[in-house]
Design a protein around this motif. Structure first.
Motif, PDB file in Angstrom:
ATOM      1  N   PHE A  31       0.861  -1.188   0.000  1.00  0.00           N
ATOM      2  CA  PHE A  31       0.000   0.000   0.000  1.00  0.00           C
ATOM      3  C   PHE A  31       0.891   1.229   0.000  1.00  0.00           C
ATOM      4  O   PHE A  31       1.452   1.615   1.016  1.00  0.00           O
ATOM      5  CB  PHE A  31      -0.928  -0.022   1.213  1.00  0.00           C
ATOM      6  N   PHE A  32       1.061   1.855  -1.156  1.00  0.00           N
ATOM      7  CA  PHE A  32       2.157   2.796  -1.396  1.00  0.00           C
ATOM      8  C   PHE A  32       2.127   4.106  -0.613  1.00  0.00           C
ATOM      9  O   PHE A  32       3.196   4.686  -0.386  1.00  0.00           O
ATOM     10  CB  PHE A  32       2.248   3.104  -2.897  1.00  0.00           C
ATOM     11  N   PRO A  33       0.975   4.673  -0.202  1.00  0.00           N
ATOM     12  CA  PRO A  33       1.046   5.986   0.461  1.00  0.00           C
ATOM     13  C   PRO A  33       1.995   6.055   1.651  1.00  0.00           C
ATOM     14  O   PRO A  33       2.670   7.062   1.854  1.00  0.00           O
ATOM     15  CB  PRO A  33      -0.407   6.229   0.889  1.00  0.00           C
ATOM     16  N   GLN A  34       2.057   4.986   2.448  1.00  0.00           N
ATOM     17  CA  GLN A  34       2.915   5.024   3.634  1.00  0.00           C
ATOM     18  C   GLN A  34       4.044   4.010   3.581  1.00  0.00           C
ATOM     19  O   GLN A  34       4.695   3.743   4.580  1.00  0.00           O
ATOM     20  CB  GLN A  34       2.081   4.780   4.900  1.00  0.00           C
ATOM     21  N   LEU A  35       4.300   3.498   2.393  1.00  0.00           N
ATOM     22  CA  LEU A  35       5.211   2.360   2.272  1.00  0.00           C
ATOM     23  C   LEU A  35       6.654   2.713   2.630  1.00  0.00           C
ATOM     24  O   LEU A  35       7.341   1.955   3.305  1.00  0.00           O
ATOM     25  CB  LEU A  35       5.150   1.818   0.839  1.00  0.00           C
ATOM     26  N   HIS A  42      -0.249  -1.096  11.579  1.00  0.00           N
ATOM     27  CA  HIS A  42      -0.448  -2.481  11.998  1.00  0.00           C
ATOM     28  C   HIS A  42      -1.560  -3.084  11.139  1.00  0.00           C
ATOM     29  O   HIS A  42      -2.522  -2.392  10.798  1.00  0.00           O
ATOM     30  CB  HIS A  42      -0.834  -2.535  13.484  1.00  0.00           C
ATOM     31  N   HIS A  43      -1.405  -4.351  10.803  1.00  0.00           N
ATOM     32  CA  HIS A  43      -2.401  -4.966   9.915  1.00  0.00           C
ATOM     33  C   HIS A  43      -3.800  -4.950  10.522  1.00  0.00           C
ATOM     34  O   HIS A  43      -4.802  -4.903   9.797  1.00  0.00           O
ATOM     35  CB  HIS A  43      -1.990  -6.397   9.557  1.00  0.00           C
ATOM     36  N   LYS A  44      -3.891  -4.934  11.851  1.00  0.00           N
ATOM     37  CA  LYS A  44      -5.201  -4.945  12.494  1.00  0.00           C
ATOM     38  C   LYS A  44      -5.988  -3.666  12.249  1.00  0.00           C
ATOM     39  O   LYS A  44      -7.217  -3.669  12.344  1.00  0.00           O
ATOM     40  CB  LYS A  44      -5.044  -5.170  14.002  1.00  0.00           C
ATOM     41  N   GLU A  45      -5.298  -2.571  11.965  1.00  0.00           N
ATOM     42  CA  GLU A  45      -6.010  -1.327  11.695  1.00  0.00           C
ATOM     43  C   GLU A  45      -6.160  -1.065  10.205  1.00  0.00           C
ATOM     44  O   GLU A  45      -6.857  -0.127   9.817  1.00  0.00           O
ATOM     45  CB  GLU A  45      -5.288  -0.146  12.357  1.00  0.00           C
ATOM     46  N   MET A  46      -5.520  -1.900   9.371  1.00  0.00           N
ATOM     47  CA  MET A  46      -5.595  -1.701   7.932  1.00  0.00           C
ATOM     48  C   MET A  46      -6.493  -2.719   7.238  1.00  0.00           C
ATOM     49  O   MET A  46      -7.334  -2.350   6.407  1.00  0.00           O
ATOM     50  CB  MET A  46      -4.187  -1.776   7.334  1.00  0.00           C
ATOM     51  N   MET A  47      -6.329  -3.988   7.573  1.00  0.00           N
ATOM     52  CA  MET A  47      -7.053  -5.026   6.833  1.00  0.00           C
ATOM     53  C   MET A  47      -8.571  -4.898   6.935  1.00  0.00           C
ATOM     54  O   MET A  47      -9.280  -5.117   5.934  1.00  0.00           O
ATOM     55  CB  MET A  47      -6.596  -6.417   7.297  1.00  0.00           C
ATOM     56  N   GLY A 139     -10.079   5.861   0.436  1.00  0.00           N
ATOM     57  CA  GLY A 139     -11.023   5.540   1.503  1.00  0.00           C
ATOM     58  C   GLY A 139     -10.383   4.861   2.692  1.00  0.00           C
ATOM     59  O   GLY A 139     -11.071   4.247   3.509  1.00  0.00           O
ATOM     60  N   ILE A 140      -9.054   4.996   2.825  1.00  0.00           N
ATOM     61  CA  ILE A 140      -8.313   4.351   3.909  1.00  0.00           C
ATOM     62  C   ILE A 140      -7.811   5.411   4.885  1.00  0.00           C
ATOM     63  O   ILE A 140      -7.276   6.444   4.481  1.00  0.00           O
ATOM     64  CB  ILE A 140      -7.116   3.546   3.357  1.00  0.00           C
ATOM     65  N   VAL A 141      -7.970   5.144   6.164  1.00  0.00           N
ATOM     66  CA  VAL A 141      -7.543   6.066   7.213  1.00  0.00           C
ATOM     67  C   VAL A 141      -6.231   5.576   7.824  1.00  0.00           C
ATOM     68  O   VAL A 141      -6.176   4.486   8.382  1.00  0.00           O
ATOM     69  CB  VAL A 141      -8.614   6.191   8.315  1.00  0.00           C
TER      70      VAL A 141
END
Length: 360
Positions: A31-35, A42-47, A139-141
């Motif tokens: 996911f390039f914006p913060q790569l 953390h994957h728990k807040e992204m997935m 649409g991702i925070v």
């Protein structure tokens, strides 16, 4: 911004009851914006957010998020190309001279250190604002990474405000496994020292990073010992104490950044000696900016940038707080266009300067 409230983030983590497959993993790590430079997620807040889009639980295009994303992206771009890159010229000139054995007068030395202090903040926070904005387009925070760190009144408060996601990472995977606060006071001090020290080594293996991490480790331990002591709350809440605490904290940060920035120890020592008047340099007979700061190419514009940066960092809301109150309307659209217009002009007239954290 409502989507940044802690309760909503916790709700997202609670939904992570599914198994992560290879496609999920690939999406998360690309996911390039913060790569490249964060925020560290953390994957728990992204997935859960990715799955809500795939399962059409949220609209594929959220126009409010798009507007807010463009708003904070514009602020971040403005921070980078207009403020940070302007400071870069003066900081680089001063550090390059000191690293090559040159001498600075006391005013040039302080301006050099302050220029880097502000360059680093506006560069890195600008990058994070841009990353948050790009993610909102999808649409991702992303999590908050800066919360007015130069308003901090002590070193612990600074680390709660600076590179927040790195602090969270070190807390979850180093500080808590070491015992965190659930141990004796002596062991707790040891844990604080280790975490702060390793935060320096995390940025690089040079001696400057080692010293920078050691200084912050000593400061964290000293502050924790100070907090163990019984001191009247009325005194801690007094304006005099807060002013003194801010001056002490900010100047410590400013001095420590010298080791963080300098490419060799001799350069850092040369700047610090000049800052404290240990190195005697004859001052120009004209107390004009162009004469007073001539070794680093300083001028009235530079003095203005420093004063304005202090005002921005201490007196105004930060970009996330501005985003909280952002409403898509004509007035805010004009503000967005103004930020973009100035930033694009600066891109065309200033030399390219890469983001600082690309070096770590």
């Amino acid at each position: 911004m409502d989507c940044y409230k802690k309760s909503n983030i916790e709700d997202l983590k609670a939904k992570n009851s599914y198994k992560i497959d290879l496609l999920d993993y690939s999406l998360f790590i690309t996911f390039f914006p913060q790569l490249i430079a964060g925020p560290i997620v953390h994957h728990k807040e992204m997935m859960p957010q990715f799955h809500s889009l795939l399962n059409k639980e949220k609209a594929l295009i959220n126009w409010e998020f798009m507007a807010k994303g463009l708003f904070i992206f514009s602020i971040g771009l403005f921070k980078k190309v207009f403020i940070a890159d302007s400071f870069a010229a003066w900081a680089n000139a001063g550090f390059t001279l000191a690293q090559n054995g040159g001498t600075l007068n006391i005013f040039e030395a302080w301006v050099t250190s302050l220029s880097y202090t502000f360059q680093l903040y506006f560069d890195f926070s600008g990058y994070c604002d841009m990353a948050i904005g790009l993610a909102l387009f999808f649409g991702i925070v992303l999590p908050i990474n800066f919360n007015s760190p130069y308003k901090a009144l002590n070193i612990a408060d600074f680390w709660r405000r600076w590179h927040i996601t790195l602090g969270r990472f070190l807390k979850d995977y180093l500080y808590i496994p070491l015992g965190g606060n659930r141990v004796s006071k002596i062991i707790n001090l040891r844990n604080l020292f280790i975490v702060a020290f390793l935060s320096g080594v995390w940025h690089g293996a040079g001696w400057g990073f080692v010293i920078w991490g050691s200084l912050h480790a000593i400061a964290m331990v000293s502050h924790r010992i100070y907090s163990f002591l019984a001191i009247g709350k009325s005194f801690l809440n007094s304006k005099i104490y807060k002013i003194f605490a801010w001056l002490l904290t900010f100047n410590f940060l400013n001095i420590a950044w010298v080791f963080f920035r300098s490419e060799n120890l001799s350069g850092a020592i040369n700047i610090l000696k000049a800052m404290f008047g240990i190195t005697w340099v004859e001052l120009p007979y004209k107390f004009k900016a162009s004469w007073l700061f001539r070794e680093i190419g300083g001028n009235d514009k530079m003095v203005g940038f420093i004063l304005i940066s202090f005002i921005i960092c201490l007196c105004f809301r930060n970009s996330i707080q501005m985003l909280d109150n952002f409403k898509p309307n004509i007035k805010n659209s004009i503000i967005i266009m103004l930020f973009l217009y100035i930033a694009l002009i600066m891109i065309g007239v200033t030399p390219y300067t890469e983001f600082i954290y690309f070096n770590f």
